[in-house]
Design a protein around this motif. Structure first.
Motif, PDB file in Angstrom:
ATOM      1  N   ARG A   1       0.823  -1.218   0.000  1.00  0.00           N
ATOM      2  CA  ARG A   1       0.000   0.000   0.000  1.00  0.00           C
ATOM      3  C   ARG A   1       0.857   1.268   0.000  1.00  0.00           C
ATOM      4  O   ARG A   1       0.360   2.355  -0.264  1.00  0.00           O
ATOM      5  CB  ARG A   1      -0.959   0.001   1.188  1.00  0.00           C
ATOM      6  CG  ARG A   1      -2.061  -1.052   1.050  1.00  0.00           C
ATOM      7  CD  ARG A   1      -2.871  -1.161   2.325  1.00  0.00           C
ATOM      8  NE  ARG A   1      -3.674   0.032   2.546  1.00  0.00           N
ATOM      9  CZ  ARG A   1      -4.888   0.194   2.054  1.00  0.00           C
ATOM     10  NH1 ARG A   1      -5.439  -0.758   1.321  1.00  0.00           N
ATOM     11  NH2 ARG A   1      -5.558   1.288   2.298  1.00  0.00           N
TER      12      ARG A   1
ATOM     13  N   ASN B   1       1.674   2.581  -3.939  1.00  0.00           N
ATOM     14  CA  ASN B   1       0.809   3.480  -4.718  1.00  0.00           C
ATOM     15  C   ASN B   1       0.220   4.579  -3.828  1.00  0.00           C
ATOM     16  O   ASN B   1      -0.785   5.174  -4.149  1.00  0.00           O
ATOM     17  CB  ASN B   1      -0.309   2.710  -5.442  1.00  0.00           C
ATOM     18  CG  ASN B   1      -1.239   1.991  -4.482  1.00  0.00           C
ATOM     19  OD1 ASN B   1      -0.931   1.849  -3.298  1.00  0.00           O
ATOM     20  ND2 ASN B   1      -2.371   1.557  -4.974  1.00  0.00           N
TER      21      ASN B   1
ATOM     22  N   MET C   1      -1.435   4.414  -1.216  1.00  0.00           N
ATOM     23  CA  MET C   1      -2.741   4.151  -0.617  1.00  0.00           C
ATOM     24  C   MET C   1      -2.641   4.148   0.899  1.00  0.00           C
ATOM     25  O   MET C   1      -3.622   4.349   1.602  1.00  0.00           O
ATOM     26  CB  MET C   1      -3.306   2.800  -1.097  1.00  0.00           C
ATOM     27  CG  MET C   1      -3.980   2.851  -2.438  1.00  0.00           C
ATOM     28  SD  MET C   1      -5.438   3.910  -2.466  1.00  0.00           S
ATOM     29  CE  MET C   1      -6.631   2.873  -1.620  1.00  0.00           C
TER      30      MET C   1
ATOM     31  N   ARG D   1      -1.343   6.838  -8.376  1.00  0.00           N
ATOM     32  CA  ARG D   1      -2.335   5.756  -8.354  1.00  0.00           C
ATOM     33  C   ARG D   1      -2.890   5.479  -9.740  1.00  0.00           C
ATOM     34  O   ARG D   1      -3.449   4.422  -9.984  1.00  0.00           O
ATOM     35  CB  ARG D   1      -3.458   6.110  -7.384  1.00  0.00           C
ATOM     36  CG  ARG D   1      -2.973   6.116  -5.946  1.00  0.00           C
ATOM     37  CD  ARG D   1      -4.084   6.412  -4.966  1.00  0.00           C
ATOM     38  NE  ARG D   1      -3.498   6.926  -3.736  1.00  0.00           N
ATOM     39  CZ  ARG D   1      -3.884   8.045  -3.133  1.00  0.00           C
ATOM     40  NH1 ARG D   1      -4.887   8.738  -3.630  1.00  0.00           N
ATOM     41  NH2 ARG D   1      -3.299   8.447  -2.043  1.00  0.00           N
ATOM     42  N   ARG D   2      -2.774   6.446 -10.633  1.00  0.00           N
ATOM     43  CA  ARG D   2      -3.256   6.193 -11.994  1.00  0.00           C
ATOM     44  C   ARG D   2      -2.267   5.354 -12.795  1.00  0.00           C
ATOM     45  O   ARG D   2      -2.609   4.817 -13.839  1.00  0.00           O
ATOM     46  CB  ARG D   2      -3.523   7.522 -12.711  1.00  0.00           C
ATOM     47  CG  ARG D   2      -4.757   8.191 -12.145  1.00  0.00           C
ATOM     48  CD  ARG D   2      -5.081   9.512 -12.780  1.00  0.00           C
ATOM     49  NE  ARG D   2      -6.232  10.100 -12.076  1.00  0.00           N
ATOM     50  CZ  ARG D   2      -6.784  11.262 -12.390  1.00  0.00           C
ATOM     51  NH1 ARG D   2      -6.314  11.962 -13.376  1.00  0.00           N
ATOM     52  NH2 ARG D   2      -7.820  11.706 -11.704  1.00  0.00           N
TER      53      ARG D   2
ATOM     54  N   MET E   1      -4.330  -1.616  -8.537  1.00  0.00           N
ATOM     55  CA  MET E   1      -4.387  -2.346  -7.273  1.00  0.00           C
ATOM     56  C   MET E   1      -5.642  -3.212  -7.212  1.00  0.00           C
ATOM     57  O   MET E   1      -6.725  -2.775  -7.593  1.00  0.00           O
ATOM     58  CB  MET E   1      -4.366  -1.385  -6.089  1.00  0.00           C
ATOM     59  CG  MET E   1      -4.238  -2.103  -4.751  1.00  0.00           C
ATOM     60  SD  MET E   1      -3.875  -0.960  -3.401  1.00  0.00           S
ATOM     61  CE  MET E   1      -2.686  -1.910  -2.469  1.00  0.00           C
TER      62      MET E   1
ATOM     63  N   PHE F   1      -7.802  -5.723  -4.494  1.00  0.00           N
ATOM     64  CA  PHE F   1      -7.917  -5.850  -3.037  1.00  0.00           C
ATOM     65  C   PHE F   1      -8.317  -7.265  -2.599  1.00  0.00           C
ATOM     66  O   PHE F   1      -8.669  -8.115  -3.409  1.00  0.00           O
ATOM     67  CB  PHE F   1      -8.942  -4.848  -2.520  1.00  0.00           C
ATOM     68  CG  PHE F   1      -8.530  -3.420  -2.746  1.00  0.00           C
ATOM     69  CD1 PHE F   1      -7.921  -2.696  -1.745  1.00  0.00           C
ATOM     70  CD2 PHE F   1      -8.724  -2.798  -3.979  1.00  0.00           C
ATOM     71  CE1 PHE F   1      -7.529  -1.384  -1.942  1.00  0.00           C
ATOM     72  CE2 PHE F   1      -8.344  -1.497  -4.187  1.00  0.00           C
ATOM     73  CZ  PHE F   1      -7.741  -0.784  -3.165  1.00  0.00           C
TER      74      PHE F   1
ATOM     75  N   ARG G   1     -10.959  -8.338  -0.744  1.00  0.00           N
ATOM     76  CA  ARG G   1     -12.335  -8.659  -1.093  1.00  0.00           C
ATOM     77  C   ARG G   1     -12.648  -8.008  -2.421  1.00  0.00           C
ATOM     78  O   ARG G   1     -12.327  -6.837  -2.620  1.00  0.00           O
ATOM     79  CB  ARG G   1     -13.297  -8.124  -0.021  1.00  0.00           C
ATOM     80  CG  ARG G   1     -13.632  -9.166   1.023  1.00  0.00           C
ATOM     81  CD  ARG G   1     -14.595  -8.596   2.036  1.00  0.00           C
ATOM     82  NE  ARG G   1     -14.014  -7.413   2.675  1.00  0.00           N
ATOM     83  CZ  ARG G   1     -14.707  -6.601   3.475  1.00  0.00           C
ATOM     84  NH1 ARG G   1     -15.985  -6.827   3.687  1.00  0.00           N
ATOM     85  NH2 ARG G   1     -14.122  -5.569   4.052  1.00  0.00           N
TER      86      ARG G   1
ATOM     87  N   ASN H   1     -14.225  -5.791  -4.979  1.00  0.00           N
ATOM     88  CA  ASN H   1     -15.005  -4.589  -4.688  1.00  0.00           C
ATOM     89  C   ASN H   1     -15.403  -3.829  -5.943  1.00  0.00           C
ATOM     90  O   ASN H   1     -15.100  -2.661  -6.079  1.00  0.00           O
ATOM     91  CB  ASN H   1     -14.239  -3.681  -3.732  1.00  0.00           C
ATOM     92  CG  ASN H   1     -12.843  -3.343  -4.244  1.00  0.00           C
ATOM     93  OD1 ASN H   1     -12.460  -3.777  -5.331  1.00  0.00           O
ATOM     94  ND2 ASN H   1     -12.101  -2.562  -3.504  1.00  0.00           N
ATOM     95  N   PRO H   2     -16.104  -4.509  -6.878  1.00  0.00           N
ATOM     96  CA  PRO H   2     -16.624  -3.739  -8.015  1.00  0.00           C
ATOM     97  C   PRO H   2     -17.590  -2.677  -7.505  1.00  0.00           C
ATOM     98  O   PRO H   2     -18.253  -2.891  -6.491  1.00  0.00           O
ATOM     99  CB  PRO H   2     -17.364  -4.784  -8.859  1.00  0.00           C
ATOM    100  CG  PRO H   2     -17.590  -5.946  -7.967  1.00  0.00           C
ATOM    101  CD  PRO H   2     -16.522  -5.912  -6.926  1.00  0.00           C
TER     102      PRO H   2
ATOM    103  N   GLY I   1     -11.878   3.803 -14.510  1.00  0.00           N
ATOM    104  CA  GLY I   1     -10.539   4.391 -14.448  1.00  0.00           C
ATOM    105  C   GLY I   1     -10.218   5.204 -15.692  1.00  0.00           C
ATOM    106  O   GLY I   1      -9.625   6.281 -15.615  1.00  0.00           O
TER     107      GLY I   1
ATOM    108  N   ARG J   1     -10.567  -3.851 -14.323  1.00  0.00           N
ATOM    109  CA  ARG J   1     -10.705  -2.427 -14.017  1.00  0.00           C
ATOM    110  C   ARG J   1      -9.329  -1.790 -13.781  1.00  0.00           C
ATOM    111  O   ARG J   1      -9.044  -0.691 -14.241  1.00  0.00           O
ATOM    112  CB  ARG J   1     -11.577  -2.278 -12.773  1.00  0.00           C
ATOM    113  CG  ARG J   1     -11.776  -0.863 -12.303  1.00  0.00           C
ATOM    114  CD  ARG J   1     -12.756  -0.805 -11.155  1.00  0.00           C
ATOM    115  NE  ARG J   1     -12.216  -1.423  -9.944  1.00  0.00           N
ATOM    116  CZ  ARG J   1     -12.925  -1.646  -8.845  1.00  0.00           C
ATOM    117  NH1 ARG J   1     -14.191  -1.327  -8.809  1.00  0.00           N
ATOM    118  NH2 ARG J   1     -12.367  -2.207  -7.795  1.00  0.00           N
ATOM    119  N   ALA J   2      -8.471  -2.556 -13.062  1.00  0.00           N
ATOM    120  CA  ALA J   2      -7.133  -2.034 -12.776  1.00  0.00           C
ATOM    121  C   ALA J   2      -6.280  -1.987 -14.046  1.00  0.00           C
ATOM    122  O   ALA J   2      -5.485  -1.065 -14.238  1.00  0.00           O
ATOM    123  CB  ALA J   2      -6.459  -2.890 -11.715  1.00  0.00           C
TER     124      ALA J   2
END
Lengths: 260, 289
Positions: free
Chosen positions: A51, A54, A56, A87-88, A92, A94, A96, A98-99, A112, A164-165
């Protein structure tokens, strides 16, 4: 594909949550376009470590970092760097899945891209398809792109999060125990996917599962919290060497199951 | 023993739930019983569409009252919605913990101020301001009522919307930040949409509070039973009409029945708003489950 040209160079990285130190002086040279696993018992700071890659870590209040993380030749903690930009360029995934619950499958992947750059509708559709294909999810969802992402199974949701990432073409992909909430078959698919993505992205995966590390990772880092409760890097090397011929006694004890 | 306890608890809960339904039904029956006899004096069509409310002459057109209520309520929502949502977002996503700890209980305390006191404030202060700002002959206008109702609905809207936004799991915020979204982008595209059903419920409860409120609007809206053309003129709401005139009517008279009929219309409107909100919530839930 974009393909990372550089890895992640970590120098004397320490991290705190308020007054509690979680990481102490980690030095690590994550090689580019390879898979690096971070293993260790709970509370050893392995999630905290990635973490920090990036920025986070600092989204948690009172969290702070000291040391350097160099990405593409730039220390991401130097004052002129905007964490949002970092972060762009670093994806990342995770623990769980998480859509975004209010978005369709398509919009989840497009989220994104919509944030980061100017886009045309047709390009957007192409990027979404390419990302879903990369994440080995396209065939399963191509007929229901307008459905909610939350309607998918856990494993599919996690691959959606990977898509998504990937959609913003990051050089680095961070995965924080991506299989810990999944059943063995779904986990296997994620591992397969990681193997396919290897070579195009610098992947850092945190896992509590040593078999998983030995299956997917080229390099492995072993972390351990000392008696002071602060996480440190114990050993970092090629996965084969770490698992078959560890240099440190503590690594050997851990991988042979003597604790943790 | 434990099973007996369970049964008793179950029975009590059932009784309480049943009682709630029963009371609503009884209120409705009472309203109907007292209000429906109006048809003997006055037919329903002119009652609902008539533009003139002269109860002493036996003319009961409630259109000005309905429009008065709707105008004051719509104005209140237009003021309270953006303000309430903004404060809720600030509380849930932006404010540091100590501000939150002070602000939220304070806001909730506002809900406890007796409406007659707010009526004083509206009458003495807000009406004067409205009068001077817009250069009106009187400050007792629909807008004054809207401002006061917005003030009364705000604590409800803020408190429930804040809870709804805070109930959105951090997972989604983190996912958004990790994509490179700023805090504002995350609030706009992820957190608020995810809390939409709760926010909508907050708004609906706020509207319910506003449309049913009596004392304050009675005191500050001027009570002219005229169809309003702008928000800057006096209006008379359904609730204020009932409250103001009920004491002067003879039980069983046409006027008495007409006021109860106004009550029925108010009841139906509130029920429609609630049902509409339920339907929207249900559809949203279905979509995202």
């Amino acid at each position: 594909m974009s393909g990372a040209t550089e890895g992640v160079l970590v120098e004397r990285l320490s991290a705190w949550y308020g007054r509690v130190q979680a990481l102490k002086e980690v030095d690590m040279d994550v090689p580019p376009n390879r898979v690096t696993a971070v293993i260790g018992p709970s509370g050893c700071g392995k999630s905290t470590l990635i973490r920090c890659f990036n920025r986070m870590h600092e989204t948690i209040s009172a969290a702070r970092v000291c040391g350097k993380v160099i990405l593409n030749g730039v220390d991401i903690y130097s004052p002129e760097v905007d964490p949002v930009q970092i972060r762009r360029s670093v994806g990342m995934v995770f623990q769980r899945p998480n859509p975004f619950p209010t978005m369709s499958i398509f919009d989840n992947v497009a989220a994104g891209i919509k944030l980061t750059r100017f886009h045309r509708g047709s390009e957007l559709a192409e990027s979404v398809e390419r990302s879903l294909r990369r994440a080995a999810l396209w065939d399963e969802v191509k007929d229901k792109l307008k459905d909610s992402g939350v309607a998918l199974s856990g494993g599919q949701q996690q691959r959606l999060c990977i898509a998504r990432a990937l959609a913003v073409d990051p050089g680095v992909l961070l995965m924080d125990e991506p299989c810990s909430a999944l059943d063995p078959i779904a986990s296997y698919k994620i591992e397969e996917l990681i193997t396919e993505l290897r070579g195009d992205y610098t992947i850092v995966i945190v896992t509590h599962n040593m078999q998983q590390a030995s299956r997917v990772a080229d390099h492995t880092a072993f972390m351990l919290a000392g008696e002071d409760g602060i996480g440190k890097l114990v050993e970092f090397g090629e996965t084969k060497q770490v698992f078959t011929n560890p240099r440190d006694k503590r690594t050997e004890d851990y991988i042979t199951g003597r604790f943790g | 023993m434990a099973r007996l306890g369970d049964r008793i608890a179950e029975g009590l809960v059932f009784l309480a739930g049943g009682a709630a339904v029963l009371f609503v039904a009884l209120i409705l029956i009472f309203l109907l019983r007292e209000g429906l006899p109006l048809v003997r004096y006055y037919s329903p069509i002119p009652f609902l569409t008539g533009a003139e409310w002269y109860p002493l002459s036996g003319v009961f057109g409630i259109l000005p009252l309905v429009l008065g209520s709707l105008l004051v309520t719509a104005g209140a929502v237009a003021i309270a919605l953006p303000l309430g949502l903004a404060v809720a977002i600030y509380l849930a996503e932006v404010a540091p913990a100590w501000i939150k700890d002070v602000l939220k209980p304070t806001i909730e305390l506002l809900a406890g101020i007796p409406s007659v006191l707010l009526g004083f404030v509206g009458y003495a202060v807000v009406a004067t301001v409205v009068k001077n700002v817009f250069g009106l002959p009187t400050g007792l206008t629909a807008l004054t009522g809207s401002i006061m109702l917005a003030y009364m609905a705000l604590p409800t809207i803020i408190s429930i919307a804040d809870d709804a936004i805070r109930a959105v799991p951090d997972d989604f915020r983190h996912a958004s930040y990790a994509l490179g979204a700023t805090r504002w982008q995350t609030i706009r595209a992820v957190t608020v949409p995810a809390a939409a059903s709760g926010i909508l419920a907050a708004i609906m409860l706020g509207i319910g509070r506003a449309i049913g409120e009596t004392m304050t609007v009675w005191m500050v809206t001027g009570n002219a039973a005229v169809i309003p053309t702008t928000i800057l003129q006096p209006v008379r709401t359904m609730t204020a009409t009932i409250a103001a005139e009920m004491g002067e009517t003879a039980r069983g008279s046409d006027h008495y029945a007409a006021l109860f009929a106004v009550g029925i219309v108010l009841f139906v409107m509130t029920a429609l708003i609630n049902t509409g909100a339920d339907l929207v919530l249900h559809r949203m839930k279905k979509k995202y489950e």
